[in-house]
Each structure stands twice: as structure tokens, then as C-alpha cells.
Write a protein that holds these residues in place. Structure first.
Motif, short mmCIF file in Angstrom:
data_model
loop_
_atom_site.label_atom_id
_atom_site.label_comp_id
_atom_site.label_asym_id
_atom_site.label_seq_id
_atom_site.Cartn_x
_atom_site.Cartn_y
_atom_site.Cartn_z
N GLY A 155 0.76 -1.24 0.00
CA GLY A 155 0.00 0.00 0.00
C GLY A 155 0.79 1.29 0.00
O GLY A 155 0.20 2.37 0.07
N CYS A 156 2.09 1.23 -0.09
CA CYS A 156 2.88 2.46 -0.16
C CYS A 156 4.21 2.19 -0.84
O CYS A 156 4.60 1.03 -1.04
CB CYS A 156 3.10 3.07 1.23
N ARG A 157 4.91 3.24 -1.17
CA ARG A 157 6.21 3.12 -1.83
C ARG A 157 7.25 3.87 -1.02
O ARG A 157 7.14 5.08 -0.82
CB ARG A 157 6.14 3.67 -3.25
N ILE A 158 8.25 3.13 -0.55
CA ILE A 158 9.31 3.75 0.26
C ILE A 158 10.67 3.67 -0.45
O ILE A 158 11.69 4.00 0.13
CB ILE A 158 9.41 3.06 1.64
N GLY A 159 10.66 3.22 -1.71
CA GLY A 159 11.93 3.01 -2.40
C GLY A 159 12.70 1.85 -1.78
O GLY A 159 13.93 1.90 -1.65
N LEU A 160 11.97 0.78 -1.43
CA LEU A 160 12.53 -0.38 -0.74
C LEU A 160 13.81 -0.89 -1.41
O LEU A 160 13.82 -1.15 -2.62
CB LEU A 160 11.49 -1.50 -0.70
N ASN A 161 14.87 -1.03 -0.60
CA ASN A 161 16.12 -1.53 -1.18
C ASN A 161 16.95 -2.40 -0.25
O ASN A 161 17.99 -2.93 -0.66
CB ASN A 161 16.98 -0.39 -1.73
N SER A 162 16.54 -2.57 1.03
CA SER A 162 17.34 -3.40 1.92
C SER A 162 16.54 -3.82 3.14
O SER A 162 15.46 -3.30 3.42
CB SER A 162 18.61 -2.66 2.37
N LEU A 163 17.10 -4.77 3.88
CA LEU A 163 16.52 -5.26 5.14
C LEU A 163 17.53 -5.05 6.26
O LEU A 163 18.74 -5.09 6.04
CB LEU A 163 16.18 -6.75 5.05
N ARG A 164 17.02 -4.85 7.47
CA ARG A 164 17.91 -4.65 8.62
C ARG A 164 17.33 -5.35 9.84
O ARG A 164 16.15 -5.27 10.13
CB ARG A 164 18.06 -3.16 8.92
N VAL A 165 18.23 -6.06 10.56
CA VAL A 165 17.92 -6.62 11.87
C VAL A 165 19.07 -6.24 12.79
O VAL A 165 20.18 -6.76 12.66
CB VAL A 165 17.76 -8.15 11.84
#
Length: 273
Positions: A155-165
Motif C-alpha cells: 500500500g505504499c512506496r518507500i523506495g525499498l532496497n534493503s533489510l535490517r535486523v
């Protein structure tokens, strides 16, 4: 398959023939034959690596002793064939163990068919597919046994490019937009730091940040999903080990066949008693 007993008998005959032939002066011939006899003794006692070292010395120090070196080549082939048999036995045992691991994990997974691809496997309890309608993560295993993780921002666009833990973060990757949402697929190598962090986490939940150029969102993995990530990682690694061992076995079988053919060509088969 060429008989190891027949090979040993025939090799001894070749050594005796080499002793009768000679090379250079008598002292060199005797020294070369001592090495040849030592190598055969080591082969008979199953110390194949040491036998090959002795034969290397024979080839290096007594290059003029052609008959001894020829007999040594047969001893070398025998040692290599026996080494290959031992490696085959070890690989077969490892494969049995890995296959047991695969069979133990397999019932936990269901295959998802995807048009134009070979599909993938997911934990059937933790990932039903419905979670991909919301912001979520899903661990998958492809048919060749490689883990990959799919992240979805709904439902949105954040310019997804990575994951973090925590301190673990994936390198920037490309996402795609689908009907107002963003989806990113990360390969086993790309997602390894985050998967390791998820697997090492204590507690019933873990927060994973989906990071983009325009913001970030957080996904909480449940205890069931944490277990699914760990099992998917184990399943993928077991499938990869199984595949590698199957390839190794095929190579060793071809290698042993070649060595047996070479031995058969060099050594006359003794008469049956």
C-alpha cells in the motif's frame, strides 16, 4: 570391476620382472626395487597416500630405471583406485546422512507453483501466502536448494532496497512496484547477514526493518515464522549438500571406472585358482 586381489598378485609379478631387468648399475637397480617393494607393501597395508609419496621418489631419483618405474605406475594406479573407493564409501555415507536430514524436513514444506518457473517451497504452517497481502517477509527455497527471501511493502512506496535486523543489513537491491506495493527478492548470498541475525535472535518475535530511500517500515516475525526461517535455511543447506554429494559421487564413479580400465590394460588377469 577389476579385482583388488588379482591386481595385487599381478603387481607383485611385475615387481619381480622389474627386479630381473635392471637399470644402470646394480646398486641403483636394488635401490629402485626397494622403493617399489616398499610402495607395494604400503598399498597392501592400505596406506595409499604414503605409497604414492614413495613412488614419487622412485620417479624422481631413478629416472633411468624404466622397468621399475613402469611397475611403479601400476602400483600407483592401484593406490589411486583404492583411494577413490575409500572416497566413494565416505561420500555415500555422507549422502545417506544428508538425505535423512532432507527427508526429516521435507514434510514441513509445500511447493508453490508459479507459471513459467519451477516454483518454490515454503513452510506450510508459517507461510500460507495470505501474509503477502500485507507488509511482510517470506522465506522460500527454490528447487535447486537455494534460500531466498521476499519482502513486501503493502500500500505504499518507500523506495525499498534493503533489510535490517539490529546491526545486520543487506546490501542495496532493486525492488519492483506492483499495484501500489513494493516487492523485493533477495538471494541466499544477499540476505545471509539478516537470516543469520534472525536465526541467532532470542525471544518469541524479531523486528525486521524494510528500509527504502524514502523511509522504512517494520515487520514483526512471530515465533512460528522465526522457526520457519531457521528450518528453511536448514532445508536449503541440506538440499545443497545433497546436490554437491551427488555430483561428487558421479565424478568419483567415473574416476574409478577410468582407473580400473587403465589397470586392466596394464595387468594381465591371473588365471582363476
Amino acid at each position: 570391476m577389476y579385482s583388488a586381489r588379482k591386481t595385487s598378485v599381478a603387481v607383485v609379478a611385475l615387481i619381480l620382472a622389474a627386479a630381473a631387468a635392471g637399470c644402470g648399475d646394480n646398486s641403483r637397480r636394488e635401490a629402485a626395487n626397494q622403493l617399489l617393494g616398499k610402495a607395494q607393501t604400503l598399498v597392501d597395508s592400505h596406506d595409499y597416500d604414503s605409497a604414492i609419496v614413495v613412488l614419487d621418489t622412485l620417479d624422481k631419483k631413478y629416472r633411468d630405471c624404466l622397468d621399475e618405474r613402469k611397475a611403479g605406475t601400476t602400483v600407483r594406479l592401484t593406490a589411486l583406485a583404492n583411494l577413490t573407493r575409500d572416497s566413494l564409501a565416505s561420500a555415500e555415507l555422507q549422502l545417506q546422512r544428508v538425505q535423512a536430514d532432507v527427508e526429516a524436513l521435507q514434510p514441513q514444506f509445500r511447493k508453490v507453483e508459479v507459471a513459467g518457473t519451477e516454483g518454490y517451497f515454503v513452510d506450510k504452517e508459517a507461510f500460507t501466502g495470505k501474509e503477502m497481502n500485507s507488509t511482510s517477509l517470506q522465506a522460500r527455497v527454490d528447487p535447486e536448494g537455494y534460500l531466498f527471501v521476499v519482502a513486501n511493502v503493502a500500500g505504499c512506496r518507500i523506495g525499498l532496497n534493503s533489510l535490517r535486523v539490529g546491526d545486520a543489513v543487506t546490501a542495496p537491491a532493486q525492488s519492483v512496484s506492483v499495484e501500489g506495493s513494493e516487492i523485493m527478492s533477495l538471494s541466499q548470498e544477499q540476505v545471509a547477514p539478516v537470516v543469520d541475525a534472525i536465526n541467532a535472535a532470542d525471544g518469541k518475535t524479531v523486528a525486521v526493518e524494510l528500509v527504502g530511500t524514502k523511509g522504512k517500515v517494520s515487520v514483526k516475525l512471530t515465533g512460528k515464522q522465526l522457526a520457519a526461517f531457521a528450518d528453511s535455511d536448514r532445508y536449503a543447506k541440506a538440499l545443497q549438500r545433497q546436490r554437491r554429494l551427488q555430483i561428487t559421487l558421479e565424478k568419483l564413479e567415473r574416476q574409478l571406472a577410468r582407473l580400473n580400465d587403465q589397470l586392466a590394460a596394464r595387468i594381465p588377469v591371473p588365471e582363476e585358482e
